[in-house]
Design a protein around this motif. Sequence first.
Motif, mmCIF file in Angstrom:
data_model
loop_
_atom_site.group_PDB
_atom_site.id
_atom_site.type_symbol
_atom_site.label_atom_id
_atom_site.label_comp_id
_atom_site.label_asym_id
_atom_site.label_seq_id
_atom_site.Cartn_x
_atom_site.Cartn_y
_atom_site.Cartn_z
ATOM 1 N N ALA A 90 0.827 -1.215 0.000
ATOM 2 C CA ALA A 90 0.000 0.000 0.000
ATOM 3 C C ALA A 90 0.858 1.260 0.000
ATOM 4 N N ASN A 91 2.130 1.128 0.354
ATOM 5 C CA ASN A 91 3.036 2.278 0.374
ATOM 6 C C ASN A 91 3.891 2.384 -0.882
ATOM 7 N N PHE A 92 3.469 1.720 -1.943
ATOM 8 C CA PHE A 92 4.225 1.731 -3.195
ATOM 9 C C PHE A 92 3.307 2.100 -4.360
ATOM 10 N N GLN B 152 7.924 9.940 0.157
ATOM 11 C CA GLN B 152 7.315 10.743 1.214
ATOM 12 C C GLN B 152 7.765 10.242 2.580
ATOM 13 N N ASN B 153 7.781 11.143 3.545
ATOM 14 C CA ASN B 153 8.169 10.743 4.895
ATOM 15 C C ASN B 153 6.964 10.146 5.602
ATOM 16 N N LEU B 154 6.634 8.920 5.222
ATOM 17 C CA LEU B 154 5.479 8.217 5.765
ATOM 18 C C LEU B 154 5.736 7.820 7.220
ATOM 19 N N LYS B 155 4.738 7.228 7.853
ATOM 20 C CA LYS B 155 4.885 6.738 9.225
ATOM 21 C C LYS B 155 5.764 5.489 9.287
ATOM 22 N N THR B 156 6.128 4.952 8.133
ATOM 23 C CA THR B 156 6.981 3.762 8.084
ATOM 24 C C THR B 156 8.348 4.075 8.701
ATOM 25 N N THR C 61 -2.957 -5.421 7.738
ATOM 26 C CA THR C 61 -3.619 -4.283 8.381
ATOM 27 C C THR C 61 -2.909 -3.907 9.675
ATOM 28 N N PHE C 62 -2.525 -4.939 10.432
ATOM 29 C CA PHE C 62 -1.839 -4.685 11.699
ATOM 30 C C PHE C 62 -0.546 -3.916 11.471
ATOM 31 N N PHE C 63 0.303 -4.414 10.550
ATOM 32 C CA PHE C 63 1.593 -3.769 10.336
ATOM 33 C C PHE C 63 1.451 -2.396 9.674
ATOM 34 N N ALA C 64 0.360 -2.204 8.936
ATOM 35 C CA ALA C 64 0.116 -0.895 8.330
ATOM 36 C C ALA C 64 -0.136 0.159 9.411
ATOM 37 N N SER D 47 15.181 3.779 16.273
ATOM 38 C CA SER D 47 13.750 3.478 16.158
ATOM 39 C C SER D 47 13.277 3.508 14.718
ATOM 40 N N ASP D 48 14.045 4.147 13.844
ATOM 41 C CA ASP D 48 13.755 4.129 12.408
ATOM 42 C C ASP D 48 15.030 4.500 11.665
ATOM 43 N N ALA D 49 14.968 4.513 10.332
ATOM 44 C CA ALA D 49 16.175 4.729 9.523
ATOM 45 C C ALA D 49 16.815 6.090 9.747
#
Length: 427
Positions: free
Chosen positions: A50-52, A60-64, A319-322, A382-384
């Motif tokens: 869904a993020n592609f 974009q600086n998504l919540k990922t 859905t959970f990981f999203a 905690s993230d990249a």
Amino acid sequence: MKYLYLICSVLLFISCGEKKPEKTETMEEMAQRIHDSVITIDTHDDINVANFTDSINYTQNLKTQVNLPKMKEGGLDVAWFIVYTGQDTLTAEGYAKASENAMAKFQAIHKLCEEIAPDQIGLALTSDDVRKIAASGKKVAMIGVENAYPIGEDLSKIEEYQKLGARYMSLAHNGHSQFSDSNTGEQDSVWLYHGLSDLGKQAIAEMNRVGIMVDVSHPSKEAMVQMIELSKAPIIASHSSARALCNHSRNLDDEQLLMMKKNGGVVQTVAFGSYLNTEKNDARSAYLQEINKKVADSLGIEWYERSQFRTLTPEQRETFFANYQKVMGISEELAKKDPNAPSAVNVSDFVDHIDYMVKLIGIDHVGISSDFDGGGGIEGWSDASETFNVTLELVKRGYTEEDIAKLWGGNLLRVLDEVQAIAKTLN
């Protein structure tokens, strides 16, 4: 007066001849210089298709935890995007559905590199590709397959995955596959094969032939032992840590680590709290569990514990990981405001595992991974965007630039080179 003149002249000569002391490099400056000079590779980053899309994607600086803005901010050069499929029934129907999921993820990664942001990121298939793409100023994508389940019983798909860019693959995930027992068998001592199935043994030979690295991070210990016996090439653990420091079945014990050294492989230490420090993680998790539920409820999101994952449908997992990072982000902010909150597993705990494995099996057999967007992430990484903090901790502990270059990807690329060279001799 004459003597005063001579004295002044001598002093002036001395002062002019003196070299000004060079500015001492701080530890942070040294770490930043090293971080900027080495190629930083994270071998395990999960994705959600869904993020592609054209409208929502990694530019974009998504919540990922991983996306291009965060990679640039933290100086992460290479992300191994994961074609992950959860374990389901060992049936033709299950295989077909899993195959669709895997292909969608392959396509998403290619779309990012070829259509969405080819000016910002390129897909690498070899170590030379990694270096060339990184030198051009772009970020690098590589592809790993977590769980060979989508292949079904058609071993020709291994070569198909290789042509799509897959450069490592694990034969099982959380649950026994048609190829291999999983580490999860330790929970109830129920095994299907006591290692690899006959199909799994054939899969190892085929992976060797086409140049895909064998990943032992999720299969059982007995399966790993058999993989090393059968493989003609070095193997990897794409995201595992030291069991001596944290007794989790996903980690490798000393016997396994020494086998990895003898095999010439590499263990990619993983920044996953429950695989690094059980006591700290459990205390923090119990504390956050209640907060996560409340946050999820307030957002109208279904929330599950990891113990429930095996019972979820692929759609529920997606859905959970999203929503995972969104919920966790809010919970962590709330925890920061609570002075009584248990301390979180952090970068120091992470590097403790690197230290342990380097001491046991040597600097040439240890690497780094996060498991971002798949449950990974610790305080400080905690993230990249916080990737630099890992390098800083390594510098604080006395690792040299040469050491850090090996840990951050040099060792992994060496194994990839060896696997691909051996593949050429088998065709």
